[in-house]
Design a protein around this motif. Structure first.
Motif, PDB file in Angstrom:
ATOM      1  N   GLU A  87     -15.457  22.894  60.353  1.00 64.86           N
ATOM      2  CA  GLU A  87     -14.996  24.113  59.567  1.00 64.86           C
ATOM      3  C   GLU A  87     -13.529  24.001  59.808  1.00 64.86           C
ATOM      4  N   ASN A  88     -13.110  23.869  58.793  1.00 64.06           N
ATOM      5  CA  ASN A  88     -11.322  23.866  58.382  1.00 64.06           C
ATOM      6  C   ASN A  88     -10.769  24.790  59.305  1.00 64.06           C
ATOM      7  N   LYS A  89      -9.639  24.106  60.311  1.00 64.30           N
ATOM      8  CA  LYS A  89      -8.939  25.720  60.882  1.00 64.30           C
ATOM      9  C   LYS A  89      -7.706  25.742  60.635  1.00 64.30           C
ATOM     10  N   ILE A  90      -7.396  25.531  59.707  1.00 61.71           N
ATOM     11  CA  ILE A  90      -6.146  25.851  58.543  1.00 61.71           C
ATOM     12  C   ILE A  90      -6.926  25.548  56.856  1.00 61.71           C
ATOM     13  N   VAL A  91      -7.384  27.302  56.962  1.00 59.27           N
ATOM     14  CA  VAL A  91      -7.803  27.752  55.509  1.00 59.27           C
ATOM     15  C   VAL A  91      -6.910  29.219  54.840  1.00 59.27           C
ATOM     16  N   ASP A  92      -6.849  28.641  53.406  1.00 61.44           N
ATOM     17  CA  ASP A  92      -6.095  29.614  52.805  1.00 61.44           C
ATOM     18  C   ASP A  92      -6.788  31.577  53.051  1.00 61.44           C
ATOM     19  N   LEU A  93      -6.041  32.323  52.880  1.00 63.48           N
ATOM     20  CA  LEU A  93      -6.569  33.712  52.546  1.00 63.48           C
ATOM     21  C   LEU A  93      -7.661  33.616  51.606  1.00 63.48           C
ATOM     22  N   LYS A  94      -8.724  35.293  51.135  1.00 60.47           N
ATOM     23  CA  LYS A  94      -9.050  35.177  50.102  1.00 60.47           C
ATOM     24  C   LYS A  94      -8.149  35.708  49.216  1.00 60.47           C
ATOM     25  N   ASP A  95      -7.120  36.553  49.804  1.00 59.47           N
ATOM     26  CA  ASP A  95      -6.488  37.758  49.438  1.00 59.47           C
ATOM     27  C   ASP A  95      -4.883  36.567  49.654  1.00 59.47           C
ATOM     28  N   PRO A  96      -4.849  35.864  49.202  1.00 59.59           N
ATOM     29  CA  PRO A  96      -3.113  35.844  49.898  1.00 59.59           C
ATOM     30  C   PRO A  96      -1.656  36.239  49.307  1.00 59.59           C
ATOM     31  N   LYS A  97      -0.594  35.859  49.803  1.00 61.71           N
ATOM     32  CA  LYS A  97       1.036  36.652  49.867  1.00 61.71           C
ATOM     33  C   LYS A  97       1.244  35.974  48.857  1.00 61.71           C
ATOM     34  N   HIS A  98       2.439  36.353  47.989  1.00 61.45           N
ATOM     35  CA  HIS A  98       3.213  35.139  47.210  1.00 61.45           C
ATOM     36  C   HIS A  98       4.889  35.445  47.987  1.00 61.45           C
ATOM     37  N   PHE A  99       5.829  34.139  48.104  1.00 61.92           N
ATOM     38  CA  PHE A  99       6.947  34.152  48.510  1.00 61.92           C
ATOM     39  C   PHE A  99       7.829  34.708  47.458  1.00 61.92           C
ATOM     40  N   ASP A 100       8.750  35.563  48.919  1.00 61.27           N
ATOM     41  CA  ASP A 100       9.391  36.615  48.220  1.00 61.27           C
ATOM     42  C   ASP A 100      10.863  35.701  47.340  1.00 61.27           C
ATOM     43  N   ALA A 101      10.769  36.282  46.622  1.00 57.20           N
ATOM     44  CA  ALA A 101      12.088  35.136  45.324  1.00 57.20           C
ATOM     45  C   ALA A 101      13.764  35.414  45.997  1.00 57.20           C
ATOM     46  N   ALA A 102      13.686  36.689  46.806  1.00 64.11           N
ATOM     47  CA  ALA A 102      15.371  36.827  47.080  1.00 64.11           C
ATOM     48  C   ALA A 102      15.229  36.233  48.694  1.00 64.11           C
ATOM     49  N   GLN A 103      14.769  35.324  49.426  1.00 64.39           N
ATOM     50  CA  GLN A 103      14.584  34.681  50.458  1.00 64.39           C
ATOM     51  C   GLN A 103      14.010  33.395  50.827  1.00 64.39           C
ATOM     52  N   THR A 104      14.252  32.332  49.077  1.00 68.74           N
ATOM     53  CA  THR A 104      14.150  31.611  49.559  1.00 68.74           C
ATOM     54  C   THR A 104      14.913  30.546  49.874  1.00 68.74           C
ATOM     55  N   GLY A 105      14.563  29.982  51.028  1.00 68.53           N
ATOM     56  CA  GLY A 105      14.702  28.604  51.797  1.00 68.53           C
ATOM     57  C   GLY A 105      14.907  29.206  52.718  1.00 68.53           C
ATOM     58  N   VAL A 106      14.368  30.471  53.355  1.00 69.43           N
ATOM     59  CA  VAL A 106      15.200  30.775  54.736  1.00 69.43           C
ATOM     60  C   VAL A 106      13.258  30.710  55.367  1.00 69.43           C
ATOM     61  N   VAL A 107      13.388  30.221  57.148  1.00 67.92           N
ATOM     62  CA  VAL A 107      12.829  29.772  57.063  1.00 67.92           C
ATOM     63  C   VAL A 107      13.170  30.536  59.002  1.00 67.92           C
ATOM     64  N   GLU A 108      12.148  30.727  59.709  1.00 62.26           N
ATOM     65  CA  GLU A 108      12.190  31.486  60.777  1.00 62.26           C
ATOM     66  C   GLU A 108      11.423  30.901  61.749  1.00 62.26           C
ATOM     67  N   PHE A 109      11.669  31.050  62.826  1.00 67.29           N
ATOM     68  CA  PHE A 109      10.586  31.180  64.304  1.00 67.29           C
ATOM     69  C   PHE A 109      10.519  32.016  64.908  1.00 67.29           C
TER      70      PHE A 109
END
Length: 712
Positions: A454-476
């Motif tokens: 069982e993969n620990k990293i899997v996609d959600l059944k209802d995933p979200k989409h990226f916000d085009a207004a924040q393209t390239g922003v990475v935050e920890f």
């Protein structure tokens, strides 16, 4: 094998058809000895006369049988034969001596069972040979005058004669009756042998066609199943995160995809042909033996018991070794892979002899185990042949005595011998499958273990989409992480933000967590605490495909695929133009050495980039990532082979650059530098700021730069 049963579902119809064909093949094999027995017993010994009840009788012949018959037999005789006064041309052709005479013809509706019921109605035992029936006809008046008690006593005594002798006696009388009617027994004999032989050829042909079709179907099923298994294993492995790769060694995954699948394929292919066929043959052979001669069944039982005892002994010794074999293959693959991939290191330290001994040890362990198993298995054939030959000798010895006592015919003994061999071969084939089964079972478990992960990293059944207004922003945001089964965190409460058009660099001592941190962004691992957002969305809430589409990643160790330079550079963007490829190669400083190759961008790259240097491999890896032109570009310590100045390339200033580096000179111009120590951020700022605010950064910089460079 049960865990892989779903892979057999698409082939249920084909397996059913194969089993049906196996019944046809077994039926053909089981019927051939019976026909062979008939050729010997009926065709040769009985001159083609198959039944003791003749198909036609002269008036005198009928009168003779009627005189000797009991009341019940007389009733059967009257209902079975019809008096014919006007013979047809067909009857005259078959029985020439009936011309101008009345005769009796066996009714066409008389069943085989009724015909055989009259085989014991003849008188006492008679010698097998030529018989002048006319001399018996002369005795009919005297027989009719015998007292009923005398005739009854003779009939009673004849019932004590063995069935075999009754049949032989009846056949001799039938031959005499046919001779009386003018039948050519030699022609009759040849016709019977020819027809029976023709039937044997037809049955053999049917059995051969069935066998060929079964082999074809089983091979197709085995190959298709193994193809599906390999496809699903590869697909499953492709979905593994680094955590799953930490569980399975690469050498083990290769073995499971190749050797283990082959073992399962072999079991399916051989199993369909043997596992179903052998029981049919063994049970059918026992049934045919019971129909032929019950008195010698104990010989088959003895042979089967001896065979099972031998198989059980071999099983006990060989099965544990089968289970060990796959582990030894894993070990051999591991040693070979390490020796070949690390060949330069081995040579640099002069350890060729050590690696040769290491490989030889793994190789010998596997070879010794396989040799042991093969030697044990090789005992099976001579022991089987011994049991089969002793069985034949015992059948001939016991059968000869029964033939001498007129209780068995030679043809029946030969058929019994053939059925005995088929029964023994049936049990032997079953044992062969069960000997193959343990190794295939181990392989099936190993395959199922990979597919069941069982993969620990899997996609959600209802995933979200990226916000085009924040393209390239990475935050920890307060990110902590620890590896599976680890006690302590590798990263502790890490927070920072990387923006488009900026370069964010990470530096620190070995083991400080730089590569671990950077591997969390493309979800090679998932955070233990906190969150990482890309384009304003938590990376765990979008699909991995969308996440990887927005990232270009250059690993520490450049990995190239076999193919052309152009193929490798376009790997992340298949529709890239030649201009885009050339620009990326130029930024990565790879154009010079590519142009020096005879075929330029169409030059071939060997497996794992074996025909290019380490520096060239790194440059091609960087160029490949740049061709993709993703909003986020991650360099995981990828600049050891070249002096890469990001400020010289305005094309990259639109992207978010995340750089892990060991050299301060590489990241001096970065917009922000994050200093890591023991998984914690101990400094954050520009190069100049960190020289004064972060002692650890100053220590790293002073060890690499001159005083003049530090003062700049």
């Amino acid at each position: 094998m049960i865990r892989l049963k779903k892979y057999l579902k698409p082939f249920i119809a084909a397996i059913g058809l194969a089993i049906g064909l196996l019944f046809v093949q077994a039926s053909a094999d089981l019927n051939l000895p019976k026909y062979m027995s008939n050729i010997v017993s009926i065709g040769i010994q009985q001159k083609g006369v198959a039944n003791a009840s003749p198909e036609a009788l002269s008036l005198s012949g009928y009168d003779l049988i009627y005189t000797l018959a009991t009341a019940a037999q007389k009733e059967t005789l009257n209902s079975s034969y019809t008096l014919i006064s006007d013979p047809s041309q067909e009857n005259l052709k078959k029985y020439p001596n009936i011309a101008g005479k009345d005769f009796y013809l066996l009714n066409s509706n008389i069943t085989k069972l009724q015909r055989e019921a009259g085989q014991g109605s003849n008188g006492g035992p008679m010698s097998i040979g030529s018989l002048d029936i006319t001399k018996l006809y002369q005795a009919i008046p005297g027989l009719k005058m015998l007292p009923a008690a005398v005739l009854g006593a003779a009939q009673s005594s004849s019932s004590d004669i063995s069935d075999t002798l009754k049949k032989q006696t009846g056949v001799v009388l039938a031959q005499a009756f046919y001779t009386d009617l003018g039948v050519d027994l030699e022609s009759m004999q040849m016709k019977y042998i020819f027809n029976t032989g023709l039937m044997m050829l037809l049955i053999t042909l049917i059995g051969a066609v069935a066998m060929i079709l079964v082999v074809f179907l089983s091979s197709r099923i085995g190959a298709a199943l193994s193809r599906n298994l390999r496809k699903d294993i590869f697909k499953k492995v492709e979905s593994f995160s680094n955590e799953e790769f930490d569980t399975f060694a690469s050498s083990s995954l290769i073995t499971r995809t190749t050797n283990d699948v082959t073992q399962v394929q072999m079991l399916i292919t051989i199993g369909i042909r043997i596992l179903f066929y052998a029981p049919i043959l063994a049970i059918g052979g026992i049934y045919m033996i019971l129909q032929t001669n019950v008195s010698m069944v104990w010989i088959i039982a003895l042979a089967v018991v001896l065979l099972l005892m031998m198989i059980a002994g071999i099983f006990t010794v060989a099965v544990p070794k089968f289970k060990l074999t796959q582990k030894l293959i894993d070990r051999l693959n591991l040693v070979a892979r390490e020796g070949l991939s690390g060949l330069m290191v081995v040579r640099a330290f002069g350890n060729q002899k050590f690696e040769a001994k290491r490989f030889d040890k793994a190789n010998r362990n596997l070879a010794d185990t396989l040799l042991f198993v093969n030697r044990v298995m090789n005992l099976l054939m001579p022991f089987m042949m011994l049991i089969m030959n002793l069985t034949v000798v015992l059948i001939v010895w016991v059968g000869a005595h029964q033939i001498a006592d007129s209780n068995l015919q030679i043809g029946d003994m030969l058929a019994f011998m053939q059925y005995a061999m088929q029964v023994i071969m049936g049990f032997l084939m079953i044992s062969m499958v069960f000997i193959i089964f343990p190794r295939a079972q181990v392989s099936a478990v190993r395959i199922a273990d990979v597919l069941a992960v069982e993969n620990k990293i899997v996609d959600l059944k209802d995933p979200k989409h990226f916000d085009a207004a924040q393209t390239g922003v990475v935050e920890f945001k307060n990110v902590s992480f620890k590896y599976a089964n680890a006690v302590e965190d590798v990263l502790h409460n890490v927070s920072f933000k990387a923006l488009p058009g900026q370069t964010t660099a990470f530096i620190g001592s070995t083991g400080s967590g730089k590569s671990t941190l950077i591997n969390l962004i493309p979800r090679f691992y998932d955070v233990t605490e906190g969150s990482i957002t890309v384009n304003g969305v938590d990376v765990r809430h979008v699909t991995q495909h969308d996440l990887h589409d927005t990232i270009s990643y250059i690993p520490q160790k450049g990995m190239l695929l076999s193919g052309s330079v152009n193929f490798n550079l376009k790997y992340g963007k298949r529709d890239a133009t030649e201009e885009e490829v050339l620009k990326a190669a130029s930024i990565a400083q790879a154009v010079d050495f590519i142009s020096q190759k005879e075929e330029g961008f169409e030059s071939n790259i060997a497996q794992a980039g074996a025909n290019v240097s380490g520096g060239q491999k790194q440059r091609l890896s960087i160029a490949r990532a740049l061709v993709k032109n993703a909003p986020i570009i991650i360099f995981d310590d990828s600049f050891s082979a070249l002096d890469f100045k990001t400020d010289q390339h305005k094309e990259l200033r639109q992207s978010t650059l995340l750089i892990v580096a060991q050299r301060v000179s590489t990241i001096m111009n970065a917009d922000q530098i994050i200093v890591l120590e023991d998984g914690k951020i101990v400094g954050q700022g520009t190069h100049r700021e960190l020289l004064t605010t972060c002692p650890i950064y100053y220590e790293i910089a002073s060890s690499q730069l001159s005083q003049e460079e530090l003062a700049l």
